[in-house]
Design a protein around this motif. Structure first.
Motif, PDB file in Angstrom:
ATOM      1  N   THR A 162       5.500   4.976   1.454  1.00  0.00           N
ATOM      2  CA  THR A 162       5.837   6.032   2.253  1.00  0.00           C
ATOM      3  C   THR A 162       6.068   6.733   3.993  1.00  0.00           C
ATOM      4  N   SER A 173       0.606  -1.220   0.149  1.00  0.00           N
ATOM      5  CA  SER A 173       0.008   0.105   0.149  1.00  0.00           C
ATOM      6  C   SER A 173       0.614   1.603   0.096  1.00  0.00           C
ATOM      7  N   GLY A 174       0.081   2.384  -0.270  1.00  0.00           N
ATOM      8  CA  GLY A 174       1.109   3.282  -1.008  1.00  0.00           C
ATOM      9  C   GLY A 174       1.050   3.959   1.433  1.00  0.00           C
ATOM     10  N   THR A 175       0.727   3.222   2.150  1.00  0.00           N
ATOM     11  CA  THR A 175       0.895   4.017   3.382  1.00  0.00           C
ATOM     12  C   THR A 175       2.394   3.698   4.246  1.00  0.00           C
ATOM     13  N   GLU A 214       3.666  15.667  -1.670  1.00  0.00           N
ATOM     14  CA  GLU A 214       3.717  15.072  -3.383  1.00  0.00           C
ATOM     15  C   GLU A 214       3.678  16.964  -3.762  1.00  0.00           C
ATOM     16  N   TYR A 237      -0.680  14.323   1.573  1.00  0.00           N
ATOM     17  CA  TYR A 237      -1.247  13.245   2.449  1.00  0.00           C
ATOM     18  C   TYR A 237      -0.201  12.176   2.343  1.00  0.00           C
ATOM     19  N   HIS A 238       0.236  11.141   2.805  1.00  0.00           N
ATOM     20  CA  HIS A 238       1.106  10.631   2.830  1.00  0.00           C
ATOM     21  C   HIS A 238       0.354   9.347   3.700  1.00  0.00           C
ATOM     22  N   GLY A 239      -0.678   8.779   3.630  1.00  0.00           N
ATOM     23  CA  GLY A 239      -0.774   7.484   3.874  1.00  0.00           C
ATOM     24  C   GLY A 239      -1.405   7.414   5.537  1.00  0.00           C
ATOM     25  N   LYS A 260      -0.742   2.714  -6.440  1.00  0.00           N
ATOM     26  CA  LYS A 260      -2.485   3.292  -6.975  1.00  0.00           C
ATOM     27  C   LYS A 260      -1.723   2.179  -8.588  1.00  0.00           C
ATOM     28  N   ASP A 320       6.146  11.730  -2.626  1.00  0.00           N
ATOM     29  CA  ASP A 320       5.575  10.850  -2.725  1.00  0.00           C
ATOM     30  C   ASP A 320       4.141  10.469  -4.257  1.00  0.00           C
ATOM     31  N   ASN A 337      -4.781  15.888  -2.464  1.00  0.00           N
ATOM     32  CA  ASN A 337      -5.180  14.700  -1.356  1.00  0.00           C
ATOM     33  C   ASN A 337      -5.771  16.548  -0.966  1.00  0.00           C
ATOM     34  N   VAL A 351       2.508   8.405  -4.957  1.00  0.00           N
ATOM     35  CA  VAL A 351       1.292   7.444  -5.698  1.00  0.00           C
ATOM     36  C   VAL A 351       0.358   7.528  -5.923  1.00  0.00           C
ATOM     37  N   ILE A 352       0.287   8.912  -6.598  1.00  0.00           N
ATOM     38  CA  ILE A 352      -1.021   9.692  -7.153  1.00  0.00           C
ATOM     39  C   ILE A 352      -0.431  10.082  -8.696  1.00  0.00           C
TER      40      ILE A 352
HETATM   41  C1  LIG Z   1      -3.242   7.294  -2.063  1.00  0.00           C
HETATM   42  C2  LIG Z   1      -2.012   7.844  -1.757  1.00  0.00           C
HETATM   43  C3  LIG Z   1      -1.526   7.657   0.163  1.00  0.00           C
HETATM   44  C4  LIG Z   1      -1.707   5.782   0.423  1.00  0.00           C
HETATM   45  O1  LIG Z   1      -1.465   5.058   0.092  1.00  0.00           O
HETATM   46  P1  LIG Z   1      -3.100   3.844   0.665  1.00  0.00           P
HETATM   47  O2  LIG Z   1      -2.190   2.609  -0.816  1.00  0.00           O
HETATM   48  O3  LIG Z   1      -3.667   4.269   0.122  1.00  0.00           O
HETATM   49  O4  LIG Z   1      -2.358   3.231   1.479  1.00  0.00           O
HETATM   50  C5  LIG Z   1      -0.227   8.022  -0.090  1.00  0.00           C
HETATM   51  N1  LIG Z   1      -0.054   9.410  -0.744  1.00  0.00           N
HETATM   52  C6  LIG Z   1      -0.622   9.655  -1.551  1.00  0.00           C
HETATM   53  C7  LIG Z   1       0.096  10.870  -2.114  1.00  0.00           C
HETATM   54  C8  LIG Z   1      -1.482   9.170  -1.852  1.00  0.00           C
HETATM   55  O5  LIG Z   1      -2.587   9.916  -2.820  1.00  0.00           O
END
Ligand SMILES: *Cc1c(COP(=O)(O)O)cnc(C)c1O
Length: 439
Positions: free
Chosen positions: A121, A116-118, A206, A144-146, A267, A239, A211, A241-242
């Motif tokens: 990070t 997971s992204g959580t 980010e 947001y970083h999880g 993601k 980060d 977020n 993730v998005i």
């Molecule tokens: C969604 C997100 C996360 C967390 O990812 P999860 O898979 O939901 O744990 C971390 N950082 C960013 C920038 C995100 O958008």
């Protein structure tokens, strides 16, 4: 639109799970509705348990860049399932995926796959701390970083000097090393570095904040973060993730031409399966166990089903980009939606296929600006769209996502419905006046 089955499932679910959901934003609390229970999805459409069809602009919060259930991804997942669901041992596809990621994002010299992204990070920060031997980190308000403990913070009353937990259950001692700066505010970062010389392990950001709606980095902001982290010997973590594979094949780091020391992905990289990645410079990543002293592990990490979905998704993105200029096409479609949102008076931020329409008159350049949005008005807008078969995020502070599967026809339909909102509102105001006159 009838949602009887959805409503009855929701009533059962709230007895079994907090808010009836397994992730908070799915609960629709900020738009004062019951969650809609979904049953299946294909292309740009998602279908609820009552058989209603929606054009989907949530796209599972980002992974769905190809649209739902792409036949090639489904086929790859089925094939992988036939070979076994998990081995807890290394597989060839982990190398294939890692090589693909490295090819698209050269800063990922060495990487580790997680679920997971959580996790990504949290582990990236632990690695940065292990590498630098420092404890403090800088994050930005509204990014947001999880949900790991140390990242659930808000700026304390003495902003810039202290931060406090933003969630019950997080001891103050877990967040005392998390310093909070302001997005697009260079001075706030400079002050933190000056006050905490040689103590800051990393800055996590980010590169496009997605977020708090969508907030773009002002010109020079990311370059500035690169310079100041270099100056103080801190690790710069993007980060993505998005933004990874969303803003372009090389993510925001390629788009803005700023190379971080470490990157987190999630993601899209899992193609709809639980998969995330952290990585970066070899000299930093060599601190991760088993060759280094930073411990990190995972029973299902690099899972064969997730790697199969990830590889196929990235392959398709590369092919579509080469053949038809996928990212330009995505941007063009998104710009069409953005223009409709502007037409009805929303403040719109967009980059590529990421966008947010804020119910405010103010330009949105940071979290404070985003907070000026009229969330009641957003809730009305959300409900109106949902009832007309358009599914967007049930929160003002989440992005809208477009996919390759969004057809021009569905985009036009969406724009017509968006632009009609004004007339509907006038109608609403009118009937409210009539209601009041009756009383
Ligand atoms: C969604 C997100 C996360 C967390 O990812 P999860 O898979 O939901 O744990 C971390 N950082 C960013 C920038 C995100 O958008």
């Amino acid at each position: 639109m009838r949602q009887d089955m959805s409503e009855s499932l929701y009533q059962k679910a709230v007895k079994l799970m907090p808010g009836g959901v397994n992730s908070p934003v799915r609960a629709f609390l900020s738009v004062n509705r019951s969650s809609v229970f979904m049953e299946r999805a294909k292309g740009d459409k998602i279908y609820d348990v009552d058989g209603n069809e929606y054009i989907d602009y949530v796209c599972s919060w980002g992974p769905g860049i190809l649209g739902h259930s792409h036949p090639k991804v489904i086929e790859a997942v089925k094939e992988a399932c036939e070979r076994g669901l998990t081995f807890g041992a290394p597989t060839r596809n982990e190398i294939v995926l890692a090589e693909m990621i490295q090819g698209l994002m050269p800063s990922m010299e060495v990487m580790r796959m997680v679920n997971s992204g959580t996790e990504a990070t949290m582990s990236a920060i632990r690695t940065a701390r292990g590498y630098t031997g420092r404890d403090k980190i800088i994050k930005f308000k509204g990014c947001y970083h999880g949900h790991s403990d140390g990242l659930l913070v808000k700026a304390g009353s003495a902003a810039l000097t202290s931060s406090v937990p933003d969630s019950a259950g997080v001891p103050a001692s877990y967040t005392e090393n998390t310093l909070v700066a302001f997005y697009n505010d260079k001075k706030s970062v400079e002050e933190l570095f000056e006050k905490n010389k040689d103590e800051i392990a990393c800055v996590i950001v980010e590169p496009i904040a997605a977020n708090m709606g969508v907030v773009l980095p002002e010109e020079g902001f990311l370059e500035f973060l690169r310079e100041i982290t270099n100056k103080y010997g801190a690790v710069l973590i993007f980060d993505e993730v998005i933004t990874g594979f969303r803003i372009g094949l090389g993510g925001a780091q390629e788009y803005y031409k700023v190379t971080p020391d470490m990157t987190t992905l999630g993601k899209i990289v899992g193609g709809g399966m639980p998969m995330a990645v952290y990585g970066g410079k070899k000299e930093i990543m060599e601190h991760v166990s088993p060759i280094g002293k930073v411990y990190q592990a995972g029973t299902l990490s690099g899972n064969p089903i997730a790697t199969a979905a990830g590889i196929t998704t990235l392959c398709l993105l590369v092919k579509k980009e080469e053949k038809e200029g996928l990212y330009k096409k995505l941007e063009k479609k998104t710009t069409r939606i953005a223009s409709s949102l502007r037409k009805i008076g929303l403040q719109v931020n967009q980059k590529g296929s990421l966008l947010c329409g804020y119910c405010t008159k103010q330009e949105v350049k940071n979290y404070e600006d985003a907070l000026t949005s009229d969330t009641k008005k957003y809730a009305e807008f959300f409900s109106y769209l949902l009832d007309n078969g358009i599914y967007v995020a049930p929160s003002q502070f989440e992005a809208m996502f477009l996919s390759d599967a969004h057809s021009d026809e569905d985009i036009e339909k969406t724009c017509r419905i968006i632009e009609d909102f004004v007339t509907v509102q006038v109608g609403l105001a009118h009937s409210a006046v009539q209601d009041r006159m009756k009383d």
